[in-house]
Design an enzyme around this catalytic site. Structure first.
Site, PDB file in Angstrom:
ATOM      1  N   ARG A  89       0.799  -1.219   0.000  1.00 36.22           N
ATOM      2  CA  ARG A  89       0.000   0.000   0.000  1.00 36.22           C
ATOM      3  C   ARG A  89       0.837   1.276   0.000  1.00 36.22           C
ATOM      4  O   ARG A  89       0.340   2.325  -0.363  1.00 36.22           O
ATOM      5  CB  ARG A  89      -1.030  -0.049   1.131  1.00 36.22           C
ATOM      6  CG  ARG A  89      -2.111  -1.118   0.823  1.00 36.22           C
ATOM      7  CD  ARG A  89      -3.078  -1.351   1.956  1.00 36.22           C
ATOM      8  NE  ARG A  89      -2.468  -1.805   3.182  1.00 36.22           N
ATOM      9  CZ  ARG A  89      -2.172  -3.070   3.478  1.00 36.22           C
ATOM     10  NH1 ARG A  89      -2.443  -4.024   2.614  1.00 36.22           N
ATOM     11  NH2 ARG A  89      -1.632  -3.390   4.623  1.00 36.22           N
ATOM     12  N   GLU A 113       3.067  -7.539  14.242  1.00 41.05           N
ATOM     13  CA  GLU A 113       2.237  -7.873  15.401  1.00 41.05           C
ATOM     14  C   GLU A 113       1.654  -9.277  15.284  1.00 41.05           C
ATOM     15  O   GLU A 113       1.238  -9.864  16.268  1.00 41.05           O
ATOM     16  CB  GLU A 113       1.136  -6.825  15.607  1.00 41.05           C
ATOM     17  CG  GLU A 113       0.108  -6.785  14.490  1.00 41.05           C
ATOM     18  CD  GLU A 113      -0.948  -5.738  14.708  1.00 41.05           C
ATOM     19  OE1 GLU A 113      -1.748  -5.883  15.637  1.00 41.05           O
ATOM     20  OE2 GLU A 113      -0.989  -4.789  13.917  1.00 41.05           O
TER      21      GLU A 113
END
Length: 179
Positions: A65, A102
């Site tokens: 992105r 994460e």
């Protein structure tokens, strides 16, 4: 339109997808922002306004992105665009940097020679969470001799403390909205 109005429109154009790509993750989706040409343009323009007089020579976009915003910013400020890609996506010689997310681990690669010693670099991505991806990007650029001026993201997730991680590396973060 005032910056606050543009930022408000950007924030309202985003959506959250629960449990994507894994259970417990609240995915911050920017694809809805891209569907509104005015909001998309305002997003790019806010970054351009911030960096147009900062003598940035490299805009490094993080896959995937960061590729949506980085090239437009680079063109507008007169800088080269360098894609930072997942492994085995770039032909030719690359340097790589592994990092922790994460929800797992990954690696970024950059063409050897794409960045030169003395380049002033801006890192662009859609989102900063824990800061692992952005730190890997910073490490790649600095290993090639660039000075990382700032990291720019559309969205910051403050509770995941990516900003603090970048501060410990001495690199500032600019994010348009918080989620």
């Amino acid at each position: 339109m005032a910056s606050a109005d543009r930022i408000s429109a950007i924030k309202s154009s985003l959506r959250v997808i629960p449990n994507f790509p894994k259970p417990g993750i609240m995915f911050q989706d920017i694809t809805t922002l891209l569907l509104d040409p005015k909001v998309f343009k305002d997003t790019v323009d806010l970054f351009v306004e911030r960096y147009k007089n900062e003598n940035i020579s490299v805009v490094a976009g993080i896959e995937a992105r960061g590729f949506l915003f980085g090239p437009s910013i680079a063109l507008a400020i007169g800088a080269k665009f360098v894609p930072l890609r997942k492994p085995k996506k770039l032909p030719g010689e690359v340097i790589s940097e592994k990092y922790i997310l994460e929800y797992g681990s990954d690696c970024l690669e950059m063409h050897l020679g794409a960045v030169k010693s003395g380049d002033r670099a801006l890192i662009v991505d859609d989102l900063i969470a824990t800061g692992g991806t952005v730190c890997a990007a910073m490490n790649l650029l600095e290993r090639a001799g660039a000075e990382v001026v700032e990291c720019a993201c559309v969205i910051e997730v403050p509770k995941l403390k990516g900003r603090e991680r970048l501060k410990s590396c001495g690199v500032p973060l600019y994010a348009l909205v918080e989620s």
